[in-house]
Scaffold this motif. Structure first.
Motif, PDB file in Angstrom:
ATOM      1  N   LEU A 321      -1.899 -11.921  -0.362  1.00 15.05           N
ATOM      2  CA  LEU A 321      -2.849 -10.961  -0.916  1.00 15.05           C
ATOM      3  C   LEU A 321      -4.256 -11.419  -0.566  1.00 15.05           C
ATOM      4  O   LEU A 321      -4.648 -12.537  -0.908  1.00 15.05           O
ATOM      5  N   ALA A 322      -5.016 -10.559   0.119  1.00 15.24           N
ATOM      6  CA  ALA A 322      -6.356 -10.935   0.562  1.00 15.24           C
ATOM      7  C   ALA A 322      -7.431 -10.428  -0.387  1.00 15.24           C
ATOM      8  O   ALA A 322      -8.255 -11.202  -0.882  1.00 15.24           O
ATOM      9  N   ARG A 323      -7.412  -9.130  -0.666  1.00 15.05           N
ATOM     10  CA  ARG A 323      -8.463  -8.544  -1.509  1.00 15.05           C
ATOM     11  C   ARG A 323      -7.903  -7.350  -2.273  1.00 15.05           C
ATOM     12  O   ARG A 323      -6.917  -6.738  -1.859  1.00 15.05           O
ATOM     13  N   VAL A 324      -8.564  -7.017  -3.376  1.00 16.44           N
ATOM     14  CA  VAL A 324      -8.243  -5.820  -4.151  1.00 16.44           C
ATOM     15  C   VAL A 324      -9.507  -4.979  -4.256  1.00 16.44           C
ATOM     16  O   VAL A 324     -10.555  -5.472  -4.694  1.00 16.44           O
ATOM     17  N   PHE A 325      -9.412  -3.726  -3.833  1.00 14.37           N
ATOM     18  CA  PHE A 325     -10.555  -2.817  -3.854  1.00 14.37           C
ATOM     19  C   PHE A 325     -10.337  -1.762  -4.939  1.00 14.37           C
ATOM     20  O   PHE A 325      -9.497  -0.867  -4.785  1.00 14.37           O
ATOM     21  N   PRO A 326     -11.079  -1.824  -6.048  1.00 17.21           N
ATOM     22  CA  PRO A 326     -10.978  -0.762  -7.053  1.00 17.21           C
ATOM     23  C   PRO A 326     -11.455   0.570  -6.460  1.00 17.21           C
ATOM     24  O   PRO A 326     -12.276   0.595  -5.536  1.00 17.21           O
ATOM     25  N   THR A 327     -10.937   1.664  -6.986  1.00 17.65           N
ATOM     26  CA  THR A 327     -11.362   2.985  -6.533  1.00 17.65           C
ATOM     27  C   THR A 327     -11.812   3.805  -7.735  1.00 17.65           C
ATOM     28  O   THR A 327     -11.733   3.356  -8.882  1.00 17.65           O
ATOM     29  N   ALA A 328     -12.254   5.026  -7.468  1.00 16.18           N
ATOM     30  CA  ALA A 328     -12.701   5.901  -8.544  1.00 16.18           C
ATOM     31  C   ALA A 328     -11.532   6.497  -9.318  1.00 16.18           C
ATOM     32  O   ALA A 328     -11.744   7.159 -10.339  1.00 16.18           O
ATOM     33  N   SER A 329     -10.305   6.303  -8.846  1.00 15.32           N
ATOM     34  CA  SER A 329      -9.126   6.791  -9.555  1.00 15.32           C
ATOM     35  C   SER A 329      -8.517   5.661 -10.370  1.00 15.32           C
ATOM     36  O   SER A 329      -9.103   4.582 -10.506  1.00 15.32           O
ATOM     37  N   ALA A 330      -7.322   5.901 -10.896  1.00 14.77           N
ATOM     38  CA  ALA A 330      -6.639   4.876 -11.690  1.00 14.77           C
ATOM     39  C   ALA A 330      -5.938   3.839 -10.816  1.00 14.77           C
ATOM     40  O   ALA A 330      -5.225   2.980 -11.335  1.00 14.77           O
ATOM     41  N   THR A 331      -6.154   3.902  -9.503  1.00 10.52           N
ATOM     42  CA  THR A 331      -5.469   2.988  -8.591  1.00 10.52           C
ATOM     43  C   THR A 331      -6.482   2.133  -7.840  1.00 10.52           C
ATOM     44  O   THR A 331      -7.686   2.400  -7.833  1.00 10.52           O
ATOM     45  N   SER A 332      -5.963   1.107  -7.172  1.00 17.13           N
ATOM     46  CA  SER A 332      -6.762   0.253  -6.310  1.00 17.13           C
ATOM     47  C   SER A 332      -6.104   0.194  -4.929  1.00 17.13           C
ATOM     48  O   SER A 332      -4.935   0.558  -4.777  1.00 17.13           O
ATOM     49  N   VAL A 333      -6.850  -0.273  -3.933  1.00 16.23           N
ATOM     50  CA  VAL A 333      -6.285  -0.557  -2.624  1.00 16.23           C
ATOM     51  C   VAL A 333      -6.126  -2.062  -2.514  1.00 16.23           C
ATOM     52  O   VAL A 333      -7.096  -2.815  -2.597  1.00 16.23           O
ATOM     53  N   ILE A 334      -4.871  -2.505  -2.371  1.00 17.91           N
ATOM     54  CA  ILE A 334      -4.555  -3.913  -2.274  1.00 17.91           C
ATOM     55  C   ILE A 334      -4.359  -4.239  -0.799  1.00 17.91           C
ATOM     56  O   ILE A 334      -3.493  -3.654  -0.136  1.00 17.91           O
ATOM     57  N   GLU A 335      -5.162  -5.145  -0.286  1.00 17.57           N
ATOM     58  CA  GLU A 335      -5.068  -5.534   1.119  1.00 17.57           C
ATOM     59  C   GLU A 335      -4.328  -6.867   1.217  1.00 17.57           C
ATOM     60  O   GLU A 335      -4.680  -7.841   0.549  1.00 17.57           O
ATOM     61  N   ALA A 336      -3.289  -6.905   2.069  1.00 16.98           N
ATOM     62  CA  ALA A 336      -2.538  -8.132   2.294  1.00 16.98           C
ATOM     63  C   ALA A 336      -2.428  -8.364   3.800  1.00 16.98           C
ATOM     64  O   ALA A 336      -2.489  -7.428   4.596  1.00 16.98           O
ATOM     65  N   VAL A 337      -2.239  -9.619   4.175  1.00 17.92           N
ATOM     66  CA  VAL A 337      -2.107 -10.001   5.572  1.00 17.92           C
ATOM     67  C   VAL A 337      -0.878 -10.899   5.722  1.00 17.92           C
ATOM     68  O   VAL A 337      -0.450 -11.535   4.754  1.00 17.92           O
TER      69      VAL A 337
END
Length: 339
Positions: A321-337
């Protein structure tokens, strides 16, 4: 946090009445009230005549909903729209009308009524009620309920997709595979914003066939390929980015790990995996995902996860897991490598 002006017993009563509110919203959605008042206030008598229902009873429903801001009673018996009611319009972008219909469908009500079975066993109540492991099997045989579910997921996903595309930088991606991409709405939104990206919609063969019209309307069909298959067996290889939106939460850790391992085998060196999911907030922080987690428990045996749980799940599949990007919705974008 408990308001100082409301006794605990009154707060608890309001919480327990949440089901009443959901059913009243279901009735208004079923009758299309938001569509009927979008151009201006309409009398309850006219609404009742147009929908074939009992006017005094409809008034009682709309009065209750107006008291919590869903509609507004501008004059006695005259009801108009509000920003909340606009979300129930069938023509609203990301409409929640179908979501309201799904919440009121008999299968959904019955599933939640058997929540104790899920709490006692850790299994979805649909297993005992309908003899299926997940609600998806049940809905496949129920056309009306299945249509409500599909439309509900589309409306909810529209909001999630818009927020995800706005919150994550896809520049540098050359080939993006949307795993479980359905009818291609998310990929169309990404490719529209990033003309340098080429994409693949990957889903079950009978599902992915429905993506072509969406991609053509978005003007991105020439940069997108449709591939049918089973993501528990394999996913298309050779891409430098894979995205899954509201897919991992449908499955147990064991099943999700199989899916993610298939992506690990397919992804190129230096690629990235993107998960669009709720990330459960710690402690007592209010979080829609904590309620959605119960929906997953009851209907399909899936789960929402904390950041630590995502980190462990990804590590088990060979990712970091590299980073977690919160969004304006109830979800986030989880970036993994790849690890």
């Amino acid at each position: 946090m408990q308001s100082q002006s409301i006794p605990p017993s009154a707060s608890l009563l309001q919480m327990m009445a949440g089901r009443w509110v959901a059913q009243a919203i279901f009735a208004a959605a079923k009758l299309g009230i938001a569509d009927r008042v979008k151009d201006g206030p309409v009398s309850v008598e006219a609404l009742a005549e147009a929908t074939g229902v009992h006017a005094p009873s409809l008034y009682r429903v709309l009065r209750a909903l107006a008291s919590i801001g869903v509609f507004v009673e501008s004059e006695p018996g005259l009801f108009g729209t509000t920003p909340i009611a606009d979300c129930l319009r069938s023509d609203a972008p990301g409409s929640l009308r179908a979501f309201a219909l799904m919440m009121g469908d008999a299968w959904h009500q019955r599933s939640w009524s058997d929540i104790l079975y899920s709490v006692e066993t850790g299994k979805p109540s649909t297993l005992r009620l309908y003899g299926v492991d997940t609600v998806f099997e049940y809905l496949a045989a129920q056309p009306e309920a299945g249509a409500h579910f599909d439309e509900a997921m589309t409306g909810f996903a529209t909001q999630v997709h818009r927020a995800a595309v706005a919150s994550y930088d896809f520049s540098g991606v050359r080939r993006l595979v949307d795993v479980g991409g359905g009818h291609g709405a998310l990929l169309a939104a990404i490719l529209s914003r990033h003309p340098e990206v080429r994409g693949v919609v990957f889903d079950q063969p009978h599902v992915v066939r429905g993506a072509q019209p969406n991609l053509e309307r978005a003007g991105v069909a020439a940069r997108c390929e449709l591939i049918g298959g089973d993501f528990f067996r394999a996913v298309p290889g050779g891409a430098d980015a894979y995205i899954l939106s509201a897919i991992v939460h449908d499955w147990s850790d064991e099943d999700a790990a199989v899916l993610l391992q298939n992506i690990r085998r397919a992804i190129v060196d230096g690629g990235r995996l993107l998960l669009v999911e709720s990330v459960i907030q710690p402690g007592n922080t209010p979080d829609f995902g904590k309620l959605l987690d119960l929906e997953m428990l009851i209907t399909c045996g899936g789960r929402e996860r904390t950041e630590a749980e995502f980190r462990a799940l990804l590590a088990a599949a060979g990712f970091r897991l590299a980073r977690v990007f919160p969004t304006a919705s109830a979800t986030s974008v989880i970036e993994a490598v790849p690890a």
